[in-house]
Write a protein that holds these residues in place. Structure first.
Motif, PDB file in Angstrom:
ATOM      1  N   ASP A 167       0.784  -1.190   0.070  1.00  0.00           N
ATOM      2  CA  ASP A 167       0.047   0.060   0.051  1.00  0.00           C
ATOM      3  C   ASP A 167       0.730   1.232   0.099  1.00  0.00           C
ATOM      4  OD1 ASP A 167      -2.300   0.991  -0.109  1.00  0.00           O
ATOM      5  OD2 ASP A 167      -2.983   0.669   1.808  1.00  0.00           O
ATOM      6  N   SER A 168       0.747   2.361  -1.057  1.00  0.00           N
ATOM      7  CA  SER A 168       1.458   3.379  -0.982  1.00  0.00           C
ATOM      8  C   SER A 168       1.773   4.166   0.144  1.00  0.00           C
ATOM      9  CB  SER A 168       0.944   4.200  -2.045  1.00  0.00           C
ATOM     10  OG  SER A 168      -0.367   4.906  -1.685  1.00  0.00           O
ATOM     11  N   GLU A 169       0.616   4.208   1.053  1.00  0.00           N
ATOM     12  CA  GLU A 169       1.213   5.232   2.206  1.00  0.00           C
ATOM     13  C   GLU A 169       2.002   4.541   3.311  1.00  0.00           C
ATOM     14  OE1 GLU A 169      -2.490   6.457  -0.106  1.00  0.00           O
ATOM     15  OE2 GLU A 169      -1.851   4.549   0.895  1.00  0.00           O
ATOM     16  N   HIS A 170       1.590   2.873   3.451  1.00  0.00           N
ATOM     17  CA  HIS A 170       2.452   2.385   4.356  1.00  0.00           C
ATOM     18  C   HIS A 170       4.104   2.050   3.887  1.00  0.00           C
ATOM     19  CE1 HIS A 170      -1.652   1.459   5.458  1.00  0.00           C
ATOM     20  NE2 HIS A 170      -1.226   1.783   6.520  1.00  0.00           N
ATOM     21  N   ALA A 171       4.114   1.811   2.491  1.00  0.00           N
ATOM     22  CA  ALA A 171       5.219   1.639   1.795  1.00  0.00           C
ATOM     23  C   ALA A 171       6.027   3.071   2.148  1.00  0.00           C
ATOM     24  CB  ALA A 171       5.088   1.536   0.597  1.00  0.00           C
ATOM     25  N   GLY A 172       5.478   4.310   1.985  1.00  0.00           N
ATOM     26  CA  GLY A 172       5.985   5.532   2.447  1.00  0.00           C
ATOM     27  C   GLY A 172       6.609   5.527   3.625  1.00  0.00           C
ATOM     28  N   VAL A 173       5.670   5.219   4.656  1.00  0.00           N
ATOM     29  CA  VAL A 173       6.112   5.231   6.177  1.00  0.00           C
ATOM     30  C   VAL A 173       7.250   4.260   6.343  1.00  0.00           C
ATOM     31  CG1 VAL A 173       5.284   4.466   8.433  1.00  0.00           C
ATOM     32  CG2 VAL A 173       3.730   5.763   6.842  1.00  0.00           C
ATOM     33  N   TRP A 174       7.230   3.046   5.755  1.00  0.00           N
ATOM     34  CA  TRP A 174       8.191   2.005   5.863  1.00  0.00           C
ATOM     35  C   TRP A 174       9.690   2.663   5.307  1.00  0.00           C
ATOM     36  CZ3 TRP A 174       9.011  -2.125   1.671  1.00  0.00           C
ATOM     37  CH2 TRP A 174      10.034  -2.930   2.012  1.00  0.00           C
ATOM     38  N   GLN A 175       9.615   3.464   4.417  1.00  0.00           N
ATOM     39  CA  GLN A 175      10.783   3.960   3.871  1.00  0.00           C
ATOM     40  C   GLN A 175      11.312   5.218   4.572  1.00  0.00           C
ATOM     41  OE1 GLN A 175      11.164   4.629  -0.611  1.00  0.00           O
ATOM     42  NE2 GLN A 175       9.037   3.648  -0.695  1.00  0.00           N
ATOM     43  N   CYS A 176      10.690   5.953   5.181  1.00  0.00           N
ATOM     44  CA  CYS A 176      10.835   6.971   6.091  1.00  0.00           C
ATOM     45  C   CYS A 176      11.261   6.411   7.351  1.00  0.00           C
ATOM     46  CB  CYS A 176       9.739   7.737   6.486  1.00  0.00           C
ATOM     47  SG  CYS A 176       8.835   8.971   5.010  1.00  0.00           S
ATOM     48  N   LEU A 177      10.699   5.324   7.945  1.00  0.00           N
ATOM     49  CA  LEU A 177      11.227   4.662   9.027  1.00  0.00           C
ATOM     50  C   LEU A 177      12.733   3.965   8.766  1.00  0.00           C
ATOM     51  CD1 LEU A 177       8.040   3.347  10.538  1.00  0.00           C
ATOM     52  CD2 LEU A 177       9.368   5.378  11.415  1.00  0.00           C
ATOM     53  N   MET A 178      13.097   3.596   7.620  1.00  0.00           N
ATOM     54  CA  MET A 178      14.483   3.082   7.424  1.00  0.00           C
ATOM     55  C   MET A 178      15.414   4.180   7.760  1.00  0.00           C
ATOM     56  SD  MET A 178      13.929   1.028   3.850  1.00  0.00           S
ATOM     57  CE  MET A 178      12.765  -0.154   3.413  1.00  0.00           C
ATOM     58  N   HIS A 179      15.257   5.533   7.437  1.00  0.00           N
ATOM     59  CA  HIS A 179      16.135   6.379   7.881  1.00  0.00           C
ATOM     60  C   HIS A 179      16.247   6.905   9.285  1.00  0.00           C
ATOM     61  CE1 HIS A 179      16.504   7.994   3.696  1.00  0.00           C
ATOM     62  NE2 HIS A 179      15.328   7.720   3.599  1.00  0.00           N
ATOM     63  N   ALA A 180      15.346   6.402  10.119  1.00  0.00           N
ATOM     64  CA  ALA A 180      15.359   6.412  11.518  1.00  0.00           C
ATOM     65  C   ALA A 180      15.917   5.127  12.211  1.00  0.00           C
ATOM     66  CB  ALA A 180      13.962   6.694  12.236  1.00  0.00           C
ATOM     67  N   ALA A 181      15.533   4.122  11.703  1.00  0.00           N
ATOM     68  CA  ALA A 181      15.767   2.552  12.073  1.00  0.00           C
ATOM     69  C   ALA A 181      16.950   1.958  11.484  1.00  0.00           C
ATOM     70  CB  ALA A 181      14.666   1.653  12.456  1.00  0.00           C
ATOM     71  N   GLY A 182      17.426   2.367  10.254  1.00  0.00           N
ATOM     72  CA  GLY A 182      18.433   1.561   9.686  1.00  0.00           C
ATOM     73  C   GLY A 182      17.775   1.171   8.076  1.00  0.00           C
ATOM     74  N   PRO A 183      18.625   0.723   7.291  1.00  0.00           N
ATOM     75  CA  PRO A 183      18.302   0.183   5.980  1.00  0.00           C
ATOM     76  C   PRO A 183      17.722  -1.124   5.949  1.00  0.00           C
ATOM     77  CG  PRO A 183      20.607   0.300   5.967  1.00  0.00           C
ATOM     78  CD  PRO A 183      19.938   1.077   7.255  1.00  0.00           C
ATOM     79  N   ASP A 184      17.734  -1.795   6.938  1.00  0.00           N
ATOM     80  CA  ASP A 184      17.099  -3.252   7.116  1.00  0.00           C
ATOM     81  C   ASP A 184      16.044  -3.266   7.914  1.00  0.00           C
ATOM     82  OD1 ASP A 184      19.290  -4.393   5.448  1.00  0.00           O
ATOM     83  OD2 ASP A 184      20.562  -4.681   7.393  1.00  0.00           O
TER      84      ASP A 184
END
Length: 413
Positions: A167-184
């Protein structure tokens, strides 16, 4: 549901680790066909030496569109398929049929990724089967978490399977959180404590900018004209009522471990910014992209890598100004029902989702007017008190109760 067979490791990969085997549930729908487009694109990049992995589709499942599925299977060399309705024999294809066929396909097919794109609660058994095996799920079916997050998330954590949102919104959240939690980083791990709030954006659907009081008798033909996205009928109607955003808030609650006070939604007519993550230090991370579902699909397929070539690149100048509006007045009704389900817990999400599915189906069948959709949903949520939901059986019971009550309301004036 059959007993869980313990599996200490993920499903075995083929000798060539660069091949990723994929089962697509809901292959003939909007997300399914776009997933296959994305796979063809990535395989083309692989053939040109631009991406390290190649994808092999090893299973396809659909509800009733056998012709589309068989056409896909022939073009991709798939020999195992499943269809929920009807019984067919197709030369060269092992075609299972019946309500449990998608679940059996996942249990009996060696794969590295299951794409969950069957609409509604019908998609839940196949997703659970993949999670039980420790197989990663690229999840487009939001009802899986809305109705059964209390079962799905603990299961994924127990088996080590990752839930990669399409889902585009959750995929967006996920990508944002990678910057806070790490690329994995990937769900079902909770969002870092440094996150203050996650905000999902809503296009506003077919009726944005209009007064809900003027839409009581709106028709399916009007509700199905989405200004930005190419989606299936059910989710397009949900976008028009804003139930889609309410369901997405519940899904975000489960995916990222966020309570209601750390979630929000705003109207963003351009559908360019899909999610915003506000950090406790006051900074805000936004994820942007064209309104094309193949972009988040490719993100889930290629994780933890990134495709070197987009299918639909974003033109920042052409996108125009970024506009945001609060969700106010009567338009907030669906959003409030979503927050109510998050706070209530238990089977409240299952009840909310089931009532909405019945009401939307009745609207699309022209048995009720547009204005009655949320009336029915709210009445069902009022009538059925939330109960604990820690196993699939209790969730399915709540789903059945909610559907029966909603059906009775559809038949009344």
């Amino acid at each position: 549901m059959p007993p869980i067979s313990p599996q200490p490791t993920r499903a075995a990969s083929p000798a060539d680790a660069r091949v990723r085997r994929v089962v697509v549930l809901g292959c003939a729908g909007s997300i399914g066909t776009q997933t296959l487009d994305a796979i063809r694109h990535i395989n083309g990049l692989h053939d040109r030496g631009r991406f390290p992995h190649r994808f092999e589709v090893v299973g396809l499942a659909t509800g009733r569109n056998v012709e589309a599925m068989i056409g896909q299977a022939r073009s991709l060399g798939v020999t195992r398929c499943a269809i929920a309705e009807g019984s067919y024999k197709v030369e060269g294809i092992d075609l299972d049929s019946g309500p449990g066929s998608a679940e059996r396909l996942v249990r009996e097919t060696e794969c590295d990724l299951v794409v969950g794109a069957i609409v509604g609660v019908a998609g839940l058994p196949g997703v659970l089967a993949g999670l039980e095996r420790g197989v990663d799920i690229a999840l487009a079916n939001k009802e899986t978490l809305v109705a059964a997050g209390s079962v799905v998330i603990p299961l994924a954590r127990r088996t080590g399977a990752r839930i990669l949102p399409i889902d585009s919104e959750h995929a967006g959240v996920w990508q944002c959180l990678m910057h806070a939690a790490g690329p994995d980083y990937a769900p079902p791990h909770e969002a870092p404590q440094s996150v203050h709030r996650v905000t999902l954006t809503a296009s506003g659907g077919a009726f944005r900018g209009r007064d809900p009081a003027d839409l009581t008798d709106a028709t399916p033909d009007e509700a199905l004209v989405h200004p930005n996205w190419d989606m299936g009928a059910k989710v397009t109607v949900d976008s028009a009522t804003l139930v889609n955003k309410a369901l997405e808030l519940i899904e975000a609650h489960w995916l990222f471990g966020l309570e209601a006070d750390r979630l929000d939604a705003v109207i963003h007519p351009g559908s360019v910014v899909h999610a915003l993550v506000s950090m406790k230090d006051g900074s805000v991370i936004a994820q942007m992209g064209t309104p094309d579902m193949r972009t988040p699909i490719m993100r889930s397929l290629t994780f933890p890598g990134v495709s070197p070539e987009p299918l639909a690149p974003l033109d920042l100048i052409g996108a125009g100004p970024l506009e945001f509006r609060p969700i106010e007045g009567s338009w907030r009704r669906a959003i409030d029902l979503g927050f109510r389900a998050i706070r209530a817990g238990g089977d409240a999400g299952a009840v909310f989702n089931a009532a909405n599915e019945v009401a939307v189906r009745a609207f699309l069948d022209r048995r009720i007017p547009f204005g009655r959709i949320l009336d029915i949903v709210e009445s069902v949520c009022d009538a059925l008190s939330p109960a604990p939901a820690e196993e699939l059986g209790s969730i399915l019971e709540a789903d059945a109760r909610a559907r029966a009550h909603a059906d009775s309301l559809v038949g009344s004036p």
